[in-house]
Design an enzyme around this catalytic site. Structure first.
Site, short mmCIF file in Angstrom:
data_model
loop_
_atom_site.label_atom_id
_atom_site.label_comp_id
_atom_site.label_asym_id
_atom_site.label_seq_id
_atom_site.Cartn_x
_atom_site.Cartn_y
_atom_site.Cartn_z
N ASP A 47 -7.99 24.78 58.32
CA ASP A 47 -8.40 24.99 59.71
C ASP A 47 -9.59 25.95 59.76
OD1 ASP A 47 -7.50 24.75 62.70
OD2 ASP A 47 -7.94 26.88 62.40
N TYR A 52 -16.21 30.66 63.21
CA TYR A 52 -15.77 31.53 62.12
C TYR A 52 -16.91 31.82 61.12
CZ TYR A 52 -11.09 30.02 63.69
OH TYR A 52 -9.98 29.72 64.43
N LYS A 81 -14.00 23.14 64.87
CA LYS A 81 -13.93 23.29 66.34
C LYS A 81 -15.31 23.43 66.96
CE LYS A 81 -9.63 25.81 65.51
NZ LYS A 81 -9.80 26.70 64.34
N HIS A 114 -12.70 24.29 71.14
CA HIS A 114 -12.09 25.57 70.75
C HIS A 114 -11.38 26.24 71.93
CE1 HIS A 114 -12.70 28.90 67.52
NE2 HIS A 114 -11.61 29.12 68.20
N1 LIG Z 1 -7.86 28.05 68.11
C1 LIG Z 1 -7.95 29.35 68.26
O1 LIG Z 1 -8.43 29.88 69.28
C2 LIG Z 1 -7.46 30.23 67.15
C3 LIG Z 1 -7.25 31.60 67.40
C4 LIG Z 1 -6.76 32.39 66.36
C5 LIG Z 1 -6.50 31.82 65.12
N2 LIG Z 1 -6.75 30.50 64.88
C6 LIG Z 1 -6.45 29.88 63.56
O2 LIG Z 1 -5.14 30.28 63.15
C7 LIG Z 1 -5.22 30.93 61.88
C8 LIG Z 1 -4.15 31.96 61.71
O3 LIG Z 1 -4.19 32.93 62.73
P1 LIG Z 1 -4.70 34.42 62.50
O4 LIG Z 1 -5.71 34.45 61.42
O5 LIG Z 1 -5.07 34.92 63.85
O6 LIG Z 1 -3.44 35.25 62.07
P2 LIG Z 1 -1.96 35.03 61.45
O7 LIG Z 1 -1.93 33.89 60.52
O8 LIG Z 1 -1.01 35.08 62.59
O9 LIG Z 1 -1.82 36.42 60.71
C9 LIG Z 1 -2.50 36.69 59.52
C10 LIG Z 1 -1.80 37.88 58.88
O10 LIG Z 1 -0.44 37.54 58.65
C11 LIG Z 1 0.02 38.17 57.49
N3 LIG Z 1 0.69 37.18 56.63
C12 LIG Z 1 0.32 35.91 56.35
N4 LIG Z 1 1.20 35.36 55.49
C13 LIG Z 1 2.14 36.31 55.23
C14 LIG Z 1 3.29 36.36 54.42
N5 LIG Z 1 3.70 35.31 53.70
N6 LIG Z 1 3.99 37.53 54.39
C15 LIG Z 1 3.63 38.60 55.11
N7 LIG Z 1 2.54 38.61 55.90
C16 LIG Z 1 1.80 37.48 55.95
C17 LIG Z 1 -1.18 38.77 56.78
O11 LIG Z 1 -1.08 40.15 57.01
P3 LIG Z 1 -1.34 41.22 55.84
O12 LIG Z 1 -2.82 41.26 55.70
O13 LIG Z 1 -0.76 42.48 56.43
O14 LIG Z 1 -0.62 40.77 54.60
C18 LIG Z 1 -2.37 38.18 57.51
O15 LIG Z 1 -3.43 39.09 57.65
C19 LIG Z 1 -6.64 31.50 61.87
O16 LIG Z 1 -7.03 31.91 60.57
C20 LIG Z 1 -7.41 30.35 62.46
O17 LIG Z 1 -7.61 29.34 61.49
C21 LIG Z 1 -7.20 29.69 65.90
#
Ligand SMILES: NC(=O)c1ccc[n+]([C@@H]2O[C@H](COP(=O)([O-])OP(=O)(O)OC[C@H]3O[C@@H](n4cnc5c(N)ncnc54)[C@H](OP(=O)(O)O)[C@@H]3O)[C@@H](O)[C@H]2O)c1
Length: 318
Positions: A47, A52, A81, A114
């Site tokens: 994704d 990004y 996106k 997006h």
């Molecule tokens: N469409 C949209 O508007 C939108 C918005 C936001 C995100 N996204 C997409 O969704 C993806 C994920 O969301 P996000 O990046 O916001 O955050 P997320 O996946 O909710 O959180 C990332 C954090 O979760 C922790 N984590 C991940 N795997 C883990 C595990 N197995 N054990 C413990 N902690 C874990 C890590 O923290 P630590 O660093 O503390 O280990 C990491 O920094 C994005 O990268 C993007 O591709 C889309």
């Protein structure tokens, strides 16, 4: 390949792997390395987004793995996106081709709008993607997202995109889109984590045969850009740890299994190889109704990603 991930079918017959690799903040040489590592481990769904600034890094990693013969293009599922400032129909095709060029691909599997909120167009460079007025507010555009959608449909007809979808849409915005569209969105990518599950919106989408992709499934645990600590707390919660121990799983694995069990396709962003391995190793157990109910208790209705800087926008969805 270490892990095989089940796939779910969109209404149009295309299939998406049930877990994806989130790549927000995954950039540069380290990003390329991480994405290649993820493909080695078994991730097939990646994704990314124009916003990004890492499409070229995703493209590099994918190209390397294709050239190695490790995977075939048809085994990969690449999502990107359309950024908010490209909502005008005349910008949609151009912006899409920039993404395709960045990714160095012939087609993408899923192209998402997006956000429903159009922004003023200034250009394609990173510093031009969001502009601010003299009082520091984001400058909006008045493009109707239905017109943006119609331009995205043309990309499907041209064979450049397998499926199109939306992100951050609420149910009335989805209904309005459906009333004018000839192609239904394959997915609505929304925030979904134990602290903020959005079950009514998941149900609304399910009835329309629109899948839900769960972004920020870990609630951006421990990151300064998270507005809610609830999911971070779930990752250390002792009751969840006990539940996980029953299956030999960590709290994070319980969280992802829960999100799948409530009907979503999570795209977590791992910070290291250990998290990457954990996040894909969730397909050999399922939560019971009681265990799901335990997880339900964490929902406090507070978003980790409220997109507050767009709150003055006519189409602010929250
Ligand atoms: N469409 C949209 O508007 C939108 C918005 C936001 C995100 N996204 C997409 O969704 C993806 C994920 O969301 P996000 O990046 O916001 O955050 P997320 O996946 O909710 O959180 C990332 C954090 O979760 C922790 N984590 C991940 N795997 C883990 C595990 N197995 N054990 C413990 N902690 C874990 C890590 O923290 P630590 O660093 O503390 O280990 C990491 O920094 C994005 O990268 C993007 O591709 C889309």
């Amino acid at each position: 390949m270490w892990a095989t991930v089940p796939r779910v079918k969109f209404f149009n017959g295309h299939e998406i792997p049930l877990i994806g690799l989130g790549t927000y903040l995954t950039k540069g040489t380290a990003g390329v390395k991480a994405i290649k590592q993820a493909i080695d481990i078994g991730y097939r769904h990646i994704d990314t987004a124009y916003r990004y600034g890492n499409e070229q890094d995703v493209g590099r990693a994918v190209r390397d793995k294709l050239e190695e013969g490790f995977v075939k293009r048809e085994d990969l599922f690449i999502t990107t996106k359309l950024w908010n400032s490209f909502h005008s129909p005349e910008h949609v095709e151009k912006a899409f081709h920039r993404s395709l060029e960045n990714l160095n691909l012939n087609y993408v599997d899923l192209y998402l709008m997006h956000m429903p909120m159009g922004l003023a167009f200034r250009g394609y460079e990173e510093q031009e993607l969001i502009s601010y007025d003299s009082s520091g507010r984001v400058v909006c555009s008045d493009v109707d997202f239905c017109d943006t959608w119609k331009a995205m449909e043309q990309l499907v007809y041209a064979g450049k995109v397998r499926s199109i979808g939306v992100s951050n849409f609420n149910s009335s915005q989805l209904s309005r889109l459906l009333s004018v569209s000839s192609i239904k969105p394959a997915t609505n990518q929304i925030e979904c984590n134990p602290g903020f599950t959005q079950k009514p919106l998941i149900e609304f989408c399910r009835k329309l045969d629109i899948t839900v992709t769960a972004f920020s499934p870990m609630g951006r645990a421990n990151r300064s850009d998270s507005s809610s600590q609830v999911t971070a707390n779930v990752l250390t919660d002792p009751e969840v740890a006990t539940l996980g121990a029953k299956y030999g799983k960590s709290n994070a694995q319980v969280v992802l299994r829960y999100l799948i069990d409530i009907g979503t396709i999570p795209v977590p962003k791992p910070s290291n190889r250990c998290e990457m391995l954990e996040n894909i190793d969730i397909f050999d157990f399922r939560l019971t109704a009681e265990e799901k109910a335990l997880m339900d208790r964490f929902d406090n209705g507070k978003r980790a990603v409220p997109l507050k800087y767009y709150s003055h926008h006519r189409d602010y969805p929250f």
